[in-house]
Write an enzyme that holds these catalytic residues in place. Sequence first.
Site, PDB file in Angstrom:
ATOM      1  N   HIS A   4      -7.776  -5.970   1.009  1.00  0.00           N
ATOM      2  CA  HIS A   4      -6.604  -5.107   1.052  1.00  0.00           C
ATOM      3  C   HIS A   4      -5.511  -5.649   1.969  1.00  0.00           C
ATOM      4  CE1 HIS A   4      -4.483  -1.417   0.280  1.00  0.00           C
ATOM      5  NE2 HIS A   4      -4.370  -1.153   1.575  1.00  0.00           N
ATOM      6  N   SER A  52       0.838  -1.195   0.000  1.00  0.00           N
ATOM      7  CA  SER A  52       0.000   0.000   0.000  1.00  0.00           C
ATOM      8  C   SER A  52       0.877   1.251   0.000  1.00  0.00           C
ATOM      9  CB  SER A  52      -0.960  -0.049   1.201  1.00  0.00           C
ATOM     10  OG  SER A  52      -2.028   0.846   1.039  1.00  0.00           O
TER      11      SER A  52
END
Length: 265
Positions: free
Chosen positions: A234, A99
């Site tokens: 995620h 990320s």
Amino acid sequence: MKRPYGPGADPTGWLRQYHRPPAEGPTLVVFPHAGGSATGYYTLSQALSGAAEVLNVQYPGRQDRLGERCIDDIGEMADQVVEALLPRAGRPLVLFGHSLGSIVAYEVALRLESLHPDRAPIGVIVSGRPAAAIHLSRGLSLLADEDLASSISDLAGTPPELLADKDLMSAVLPSLRADFKAAESYRGAAGTRVSCPLYAYSGAQDHNVPREGLLRWSEHTSAEFTVRFFEGGHFYLQSQEPEVARALASDLHTLTRTALLTPTH
């Protein structure tokens, strides 16, 4: 408290080495996500300790760096990580970021290639983010504290007991806000590329990373580009850690072998 492995102590404060490295193999530098910390990747370091010397990046403003100024600029973060890495010569270097960590890792790679080619990485592995050239901003850094806490709850990467602890959250939110500001203000990667192989990882059900956005990481390398998908959203790194560790170990082996077979000029 997870203590760093003694010989791996880093005077700059940016790097943590928790496990004894193998006699041979590359150095893998792990860059955490927004709000993340070095200890959050402790078990991944442990799983990979037989394949690489694993260094986990610790951003300022959290855990044992809580009293330090948070950094809200990707370029500044990358500059400081480069300085921390330069003394650690000797092993081939691979950068892995998740990320927010993916763009910090990418910017570190660009700096090493252009300014310190003798320490240029042999591979970059990015995870959980569309390509660096894609500007992302959901305005998270501008949210009130309660709304910011709610936003990280929606990502399913923060334990509920942490979110319920108001004192702990008050200590965590400043670094999280700075990380989001760094990510949201990040621009300038369009047209840049590294000369080493670049691998892109993603959770197959991560709605924050559209497939086409992930594939655009291919624009950021002049060498081999590979994509891997894992079950999960995620934070698939948590739910699929054994599979991720196996993939990383395999990719580290491939990158090291390729670097040995590639002539240098």
